[in-house]
Design a protein around this motif. Structure first.
Motif, PDB file in Angstrom:
ATOM      1  N   GLN A  59     -11.171 -37.677   0.474  1.00 65.00           N
ATOM      2  CA  GLN A  59     -11.289 -37.266  -0.919  1.00 65.00           C
ATOM      3  C   GLN A  59     -12.395 -36.207  -0.986  1.00 65.00           C
ATOM      4  O   GLN A  59     -13.556 -36.520  -1.249  1.00 65.00           O
ATOM      5  CB  GLN A  59     -11.598 -38.465  -1.833  1.00 65.00           C
ATOM      6  CG  GLN A  59     -11.605 -38.103  -3.281  1.00 65.00           C
ATOM      7  CD  GLN A  59     -11.803 -39.270  -4.226  1.00 65.00           C
ATOM      8  OE1 GLN A  59     -11.638 -39.091  -5.410  1.00 65.00           O
ATOM      9  NE2 GLN A  59     -12.169 -40.459  -3.769  1.00 65.00           N
ATOM     10  N   PRO A  60     -12.035 -34.944  -0.691  1.00 64.91           N
ATOM     11  CA  PRO A  60     -13.056 -33.892  -0.662  1.00 64.91           C
ATOM     12  C   PRO A  60     -13.776 -33.711  -2.001  1.00 64.91           C
ATOM     13  O   PRO A  60     -14.985 -33.494  -2.032  1.00 64.91           O
ATOM     14  CB  PRO A  60     -12.271 -32.629  -0.318  1.00 64.91           C
ATOM     15  CG  PRO A  60     -10.955 -33.087   0.188  1.00 64.91           C
ATOM     16  CD  PRO A  60     -10.716 -34.452  -0.361  1.00 64.91           C
ATOM     17  N   LYS A  61     -13.031 -33.775  -3.104  1.00 64.22           N
ATOM     18  CA  LYS A  61     -13.580 -33.687  -4.463  1.00 64.22           C
ATOM     19  C   LYS A  61     -12.980 -34.837  -5.262  1.00 64.22           C
ATOM     20  O   LYS A  61     -11.892 -35.321  -4.923  1.00 64.22           O
ATOM     21  CB  LYS A  61     -13.170 -32.376  -5.131  1.00 64.22           C
ATOM     22  CG  LYS A  61     -13.684 -31.141  -4.467  1.00 64.22           C
ATOM     23  CD  LYS A  61     -13.244 -29.920  -5.278  1.00 64.22           C
ATOM     24  CE  LYS A  61     -12.747 -28.846  -4.346  1.00 64.22           C
ATOM     25  NZ  LYS A  61     -12.204 -27.691  -5.036  1.00 64.22           N
ATOM     26  N   ALA A  62     -13.662 -35.216  -6.304  1.00 61.48           N
ATOM     27  CA  ALA A  62     -13.175 -36.325  -7.129  1.00 61.48           C
ATOM     28  C   ALA A  62     -11.731 -36.079  -7.564  1.00 61.48           C
ATOM     29  O   ALA A  62     -11.401 -35.029  -8.107  1.00 61.48           O
ATOM     30  CB  ALA A  62     -14.074 -36.510  -8.345  1.00 61.48           C
ATOM     31  N   GLY A  63     -10.856 -37.029  -7.236  1.00 63.40           N
ATOM     32  CA  GLY A  63      -9.462 -36.965  -7.627  1.00 63.40           C
ATOM     33  C   GLY A  63      -8.557 -36.142  -6.718  1.00 63.40           C
ATOM     34  O   GLY A  63      -7.359 -36.062  -6.950  1.00 63.40           O
ATOM     35  N   GLU A  64      -9.109 -35.536  -5.669  1.00 64.87           N
ATOM     36  CA  GLU A  64      -8.319 -34.734  -4.714  1.00 64.87           C
ATOM     37  C   GLU A  64      -8.240 -35.490  -3.389  1.00 64.87           C
ATOM     38  O   GLU A  64      -9.259 -35.730  -2.751  1.00 64.87           O
ATOM     39  CB  GLU A  64      -8.993 -33.373  -4.490  1.00 64.87           C
ATOM     40  CG  GLU A  64      -8.274 -32.490  -3.503  1.00 64.87           C
ATOM     41  CD  GLU A  64      -9.027 -31.187  -3.253  1.00 64.87           C
ATOM     42  OE1 GLU A  64      -8.913 -30.679  -2.132  1.00 64.87           O
ATOM     43  OE2 GLU A  64      -9.738 -30.696  -4.152  1.00 64.87           O
ATOM     44  N   PHE A  65      -7.028 -35.864  -2.988  1.00 65.64           N
ATOM     45  CA  PHE A  65      -6.845 -36.653  -1.779  1.00 65.64           C
ATOM     46  C   PHE A  65      -6.050 -35.858  -0.750  1.00 65.64           C
ATOM     47  O   PHE A  65      -5.098 -35.166  -1.092  1.00 65.64           O
ATOM     48  CB  PHE A  65      -6.134 -37.971  -2.109  1.00 65.64           C
ATOM     49  CG  PHE A  65      -6.957 -38.845  -3.006  1.00 65.64           C
ATOM     50  CD1 PHE A  65      -7.886 -39.727  -2.475  1.00 65.64           C
ATOM     51  CD2 PHE A  65      -6.842 -38.748  -4.389  1.00 65.64           C
ATOM     52  CE1 PHE A  65      -8.673 -40.506  -3.311  1.00 65.64           C
ATOM     53  CE2 PHE A  65      -7.622 -39.524  -5.232  1.00 65.64           C
ATOM     54  CZ  PHE A  65      -8.538 -40.408  -4.684  1.00 65.64           C
TER      55      PHE A  65
END
Length: 134
Positions: free
Chosen positions: A66-72
């Motif tokens: 999950q590099p950024k919140a909500g991005e998988f």
């Protein structure tokens, strides 16, 4: 022992040493996705994957990040250098224990070698809080 026999013994010992070294390099073994994994099967929950980090699913041959919140994102957990299984994720990188290759959690790219190729991406989908193969 004759010269020919001695050479044969030395050559055999050298071959065995080479085989042992190659086996050690690939110590992670094959790490292909489990044959029982099916598309749509829940692999993890979004809450299990920390922002800026990830989770290694060794039995599935996958790393979910999950590099950024909500991005998988998902990648093969098999290092592109020698085929070892990656073993940890810290400070935004996926780490291979065999030769210390580091891969970026956002795109699987090589941050430091000896690996020369990125971790191959794997398709996933997120529905609600469930992450599955896509």
């Amino acid at each position: 022992m004759s010269g020919v026999a001695r050479r044969t013994v030395v050559a055999a010992a050298g071959g065995a040493g080479l085989a042992a070294a190659l086996t050690a390099c690939g110590g992670g073994g094959t790490n292909d996705k489990d044959a029982t994994t099916t598309e749509g099967e829940t692999l993890a929950r979004t809450a299990d994957i920390p922002v800026g980090g990830g989770k290694i699913l060794a039995d599935k041959g996958l790393v979910i990040t999950q590099p950024k919140a909500g991005e998988f994102k998902a990648f093969s957990s098999k290092c592109t250098h020698a085929g070892c299984a990656v073993s940890s994720i810290k400070d935004g990188v996926i780490v291979c224990p065999c030769h210390q290759s580091h891969f970026d959690v956002s795109d699987g790219s090589v941050k430091s070698g000896p690996a020369g190729s990125p971790l191959p991406p794997e398709p996933i989908q997120v529905v609600g809080d469930a992450i599955s193969l896509g």
